[in-house]
Write a protein that holds these residues in place. Structure first.
Motif, PDB file in Angstrom:
ATOM      1  N   ALA A 102       0.771  -1.231  -0.141  1.00 11.06           N
ATOM      2  CA  ALA A 102      -0.249   0.246  -0.171  1.00 11.06           C
ATOM      3  C   ALA A 102       0.490   1.604   0.110  1.00 11.06           C
ATOM      4  CB  ALA A 102      -0.816   0.022   1.178  1.00 11.06           C
ATOM      5  N   GLU A 108       3.498   2.129  -1.433  1.00 12.66           N
ATOM      6  CA  GLU A 108       3.969   2.240  -2.468  1.00 12.66           C
ATOM      7  C   GLU A 108       3.768   3.573  -3.274  1.00 12.66           C
ATOM      8  OE1 GLU A 108       4.141  -1.374  -4.951  1.00 12.66           O
ATOM      9  OE2 GLU A 108       5.684  -2.793  -3.486  1.00 12.66           O
ATOM     10  N   GLN A 109       2.369   3.263  -3.327  1.00 16.32           N
ATOM     11  CA  GLN A 109       1.647   4.421  -4.489  1.00 16.32           C
ATOM     12  C   GLN A 109       2.334   5.420  -3.109  1.00 16.32           C
ATOM     13  OE1 GLN A 109       1.083   4.001  -6.796  1.00 16.32           O
ATOM     14  NE2 GLN A 109       1.394   2.271  -5.943  1.00 16.32           N
ATOM     15  N   TRP A 110       2.687   5.659  -1.635  1.00 16.26           N
ATOM     16  CA  TRP A 110       2.647   6.998  -1.394  1.00 16.26           C
ATOM     17  C   TRP A 110       3.490   7.434  -1.383  1.00 16.26           C
ATOM     18  CZ3 TRP A 110       6.044   7.729   3.695  1.00 16.26           C
ATOM     19  CH2 TRP A 110       5.562   8.997   4.550  1.00 16.26           C
ATOM     20  N   ASP A 111       3.105   9.916  -1.481  1.00 14.53           N
ATOM     21  CA  ASP A 111       3.888  10.179  -1.822  1.00 14.53           C
ATOM     22  C   ASP A 111       5.553  10.977  -1.215  1.00 14.53           C
ATOM     23  OD1 ASP A 111       2.991  11.592  -0.387  1.00 14.53           O
ATOM     24  OD2 ASP A 111       2.147  13.178  -1.370  1.00 14.53           O
ATOM     25  N   PRO A 151      -0.210   9.270   4.829  1.00 10.97           N
ATOM     26  CA  PRO A 151      -1.004   7.844   4.201  1.00 10.97           C
ATOM     27  C   PRO A 151      -1.992   7.713   4.103  1.00 10.97           C
ATOM     28  CG  PRO A 151       0.525   7.057   5.691  1.00 10.97           C
ATOM     29  CD  PRO A 151       0.755   7.976   5.543  1.00 10.97           C
ATOM     30  N   VAL A 172      -3.619   2.261   3.317  1.00  8.47           N
ATOM     31  CA  VAL A 172      -2.648   2.378   4.479  1.00  8.47           C
ATOM     32  C   VAL A 172      -2.662   1.425   5.394  1.00  8.47           C
ATOM     33  CG1 VAL A 172      -0.195   3.036   4.431  1.00  8.47           C
ATOM     34  CG2 VAL A 172      -1.383   3.636   2.595  1.00  8.47           C
ATOM     35  N   GLN A 189       8.478   2.837   5.032  1.00 10.02           N
ATOM     36  CA  GLN A 189       8.890   2.545   3.347  1.00 10.02           C
ATOM     37  C   GLN A 189       9.932   2.191   3.467  1.00 10.02           C
ATOM     38  OE1 GLN A 189       8.684   6.303   1.347  1.00 10.02           O
ATOM     39  NE2 GLN A 189       7.313   5.068   0.072  1.00 10.02           N
TER      40      GLN A 189
END
Lengths: 378, 417
Positions: free
Chosen positions: B74, B76-79, B84, B88, B158
């Motif tokens: 989940a 992976e898409q976080w900036d 998040p 997430v 992360q």
């Protein structure tokens, strides 16, 4: 050579005055363990510019004498003089004696030039002078251009030359050599013998040389001291040693020699008769016998025995011998005979055109003069 | 021969010479292989595999990716800029539930705690109450522990979701990742490994120098005495090997401690006052004295083996050429013993930077080596990754020393015994 032989009696007369001789051993004794003497009362005078060899079998004490002269061993008794002054207490580096070692002892981590420069650097010579002397020394042993090599990159003969050059480069008046040619093959050894002789003649340096090789000693020396068992058996020129050995050891050690054992039956100053163990009677020159009844060893050089055809002329001794074995050696023939109770009697005859071929089993007549047959100690 | 490759040499019956030669030596090669096979197998199992495992562990980082698989996906898409989103948090709640059931969150909580203090209680505390919470998970989780409401927490998760990490190596040299991902030094009061590495190296250097100073004359005697005497001396040199290392080390404690033999003697002789007894143990002095003694044979033996090959005629030649005794030694003998000095030096140095038991027993607090901290992380703090990283650095240093030595001296020049 003859000059040296003639000069010999003079040395014995002069041995009390120190200014004629360059280096002296005076009654030197050496013991390592306090029980046995390795050197028993060694006396030797070396004149300036002379080439003296100590010759003897291994363990005879000759290297010990050399080491005492160099300062690596201390005499247990006696004095060693250099230019008239005793050097017993002088450390090796103050003696100024050049030395060539058995295995050359070239410093493996230095180049040839650095090896040669070492004795000059410790004497604080200037750079230019060192370079000049090193080059001259290399030229002397014909190794120009080898200065940058390491000893390991040189052949045995070349290493030997470098060792020689290093022992001479600081111009010592006395050079000691401890079996320097022992590790070389035969041809190279002979070449180096002449090389050393040439350098000796060119520089006029005094040399004391140790070897167990009699050919080497005979070729190079002015005088030879034959060592055995810690004692000098005879000190004389090569000719005298070969022609007139004073005892059985010297006769046996120098050159080939026939030995016949017997008892003196008639004796005078100039001639004696010896009855051999098989009953034959031989006329001989008395050297180390002094009366009737003594046991003696007769020494006779193989080349002084002649094969007699027909009438004998001028031979004091004549016997009939049976040929056992003939060995062809190119320039001469070596014939083993059975005569006078010995199966090991050897004669050498030149390979001349008129020489009749001998075969095993032939019976021939041989003869020799009384002068050539020396009656030595038993 | 090699300059005519177009016509390879053959044996009398036309078989190429190389093939024939290979056949001829195959049997003997096989025999040689069989002879070394047991040892080879032993070395692979007992030596190479553990080293491989150690190197692996120093970068291995499985905890986050295996315990929080859904969260990792989940994230992976976080900036990384703001907190998040709900998916997430939902994934995290899912992962924690599964982890709590399987009781597998201990490793994860320790691992995250290395990176950020407080994470152990955040993970374990949340997991204990995970069955009770209901969506929306974001508010519920932040409610349980504030840590879930901080961006840094998510950044760490992360970053550590990768299966490999350099953070153990960073920790080994007193560095760490800042929350934003930069490499920074740890605060001064936490810096310990650098001091220990430095101390290990300089004390090993001192020990190496002392063994050389004490061992060189002994090795010289060994190589130059007559056989009867040198044999006796050799036995004396080897005698320590017949005694347990522990016994030798504790003997030094008995000798050097403040109520020990040496201090008692000094007091009795009036050299020092009873109140001013020397502190020679449980500090650097103790470590240096004891280790110099213990490692001395490793200096003497390589020196001896080199000196044995130097014929006495070299020194004699130098003396006869006019060199004073010391000058001859310096110019001729000493340079020839350099391979022995290098071999003994590298051996003692490498042994001493890896030494453990003696510094542990006589080193006290100030005389400890880095090895003692490896043991600490192995046995007490259970941070095996850090222990592996420190040990790997030591291994690397040893290899560098060995390569330098090989370049300067050449390993083939050294013979032992």
């Amino acid at each position: 050579m003859t000059a040296t032989a003639e000069a010999e009696p003079d040395t014995q007369q002069d041995s009390t005055s120190t200014n004629t001789c360059f280096a002296r051993f005076i009654n030197v004794q050496k013991s390592y363990d306090g029980e046995q003497l390795v050197v028993k009362g060694f006396d030797l005078d070396i004149r300036k510019g002379e080439f003296v060899t100590l010759l003897g079998p291994s363990g005879s004490g000759k290297t010990t004498c050399l080491m005492m002269m160099a300062g690596f061993e201390t005499p247990t008794h006696g004095d060693i003089l250099l230019k008239g002054a005793p050097i017993n207490g002088l450390p090796p580096h103050k003696r100024g004696i050049g030395m060539v070692f058995q295995n050359y002892a070239l410093f493996p981590h230095m180049t040839v030039a650095e090896n040669l420069a070492f004795p000059l650097e410790v004497r604080h010579l200037s750079k230019a002078e060192i370079q000049r002397k090193v080059e001259r020394a290399l030229a002397m042993v014909r190794l120009e251009g080898f200065g940058d090599r390491r000893p390991a990159q040189l052949s045995g003969g070349q290493q030997q030359r470098v060792a020689l050059a290093r022992a001479l480069v600081f111009e010592p008046e006395l050079v000691l050599m401890d079996e320097p040619l022992g590790a070389l093959d035969k041809n190279l050894r002979e070449e180096m013998q002449y090389e050393i002789k040439r350098i000796h003649a060119d520089l006029g340096v005094t040399m004391l040389y140790v070897t167990h090789d009699q050919t080497e000693a005979l070729t190079m020396s002015d005088r030879i001291a034959v060592f055995n068992d810690g004692v000098v058996q005879q000190l004389a020129s090569p000719e005298t040693l070969y022609e007139a050995p004073e005892n059985a050891f010297v006769a046996y050690f120098i050159g080939e020699n026939n030995r016949l054992q017997g008892i003196v039956t008639e004796y005078s100053e100039t001639v004696c008769q010896v009855q051999l163990d098989n009953g034959d009677r031989v006329l001989a020159k008395p050297v180390a016998v002094s009366g009737v009844g003594e046991r003696t060893t007769l020494s006779l050089r193989p080349e002084r025995v002649a094969i007699i055809r027909g009438e004998s002329t001028g031979f004091d001794n004549r016997f009939s011998a049976e040929v056992r074995e003939v060995t062809y050696l190119g320039d001469h023939l070596r014939t083993r005979l059975s005569v006078c109770g010995s199966d090991e009697f050897v004669i050498k005859t030149p390979n001349a055109a008129d020489h009749a071929a001998l075969r095993a089993g032939d019976v021939i007549d041989i003869g020799w003069t009384m002068q050539d047959c020396r009656a030595l100690d038993a | 021969m090699s300059d005519s490759p177009s016509t390879p040499l053959t044996t009398a019956d036309g078989v190429p010479l190389k093939v024939s030669l290979r056949r001829a030596v195959r049997q003997s090669k096989l025999k040689a292989l069989l002879l070394v096979a047991p040892l080879l197998l032993f070395l692979i199992v007992a030596f190479l595999m553990p080293i491989g495992e150690m190197l692996w562990r120093s970068i291995d980082n499985p905890e986050v990716s295996s315990s929080l698989p859904r969260t990792v996906v989940a994230l992976e898409q976080w900036d990384g800029e703001s907190l998040p989103g709900e998916p997430v948090y939902a994934a995290l709640a899912e992962d924690l539930k599964a982890g709590q059931k399987a009781r597998s969150l201990g490793l994860l909580s320790s691992r995250l705690n290395y990176e950020m203090s407080g994470m152990r209680s955040a993970v374990m505390g949340t997991a204990r109450r995970i069955e009770l919470i209901e969506p929306p998970y974001r508010e519920a989780l932040i409610d349980i522990n504030d840590a879930w409401g901080e961006i840094d927490t998510w950044r760490v998760i992360q970053r550590e979701s990768s299966p490999y990490t350099l953070s153990y190596y960073l920790a080994a040299v007193d560095h760490q990742y800042s929350p934003s991902g930069d490499i920074v030094a740890v605060p001064d009061y936490l810096q310990i490994h650098g001091t220990l590495f430095w101390r290990t190296f300089w004390m090993s250097g001192v020990i190496t120098f002392l063994t050389l100073l004490l061992g060189y004359p002994v090795a010289f005697l060994l190589a130059n005495l007559p056989l009867r005497h040198s044999n006796l001396l050799m036995i004396l040199v080897l005698l320590p090997f017949w005694t347990s290392l522990l016994v030798r080390t504790t003997t030094w404690i008995a000798i050097l401690q403040s109520q020990g033999v040496l201090n008692d003697m000094m007091v009795a002789l009036g050299v020092i006052a009873d109140e001013a007894r020397w502190q020679m143990i449980h500090n650097k002095t103790g470590t240096i004295i004891a280790m110099t003694h213990i490692l001395l044979p490793f200096m003497i033996l390589p020196l001896y083996s080199v000196m044995k090959t130097i014929p006495p005629s070299y020194m004699r030649a130098a003396r006869s050429l006019g060199g004073r005794a010391f000058l001859s030694f310096r110019r001729v003998y000493f340079p020839l013993t350099l391979p022995g000095i290098a071999a003994g030096g590298i051996l003692v140095f490498i042994l001493s930077i890896g030494y453990y038991i003696t510094p542990a027993l006589v080193g006290g607090q100030s005389g400890r080596f880095i090895t003692n901290y490896i043991a600490y992380h192995m046995q007490t703090s259970l941070n095996w990754g850090l222990a592996a990283a420190i040990a790997s650095i030591l291994l690397f240093v040893v290899i560098v020393f060995y390569l330098v030595f090989n370049r300067l001296v050449g390993v083939d020049k050294v013979k032992l015994g």
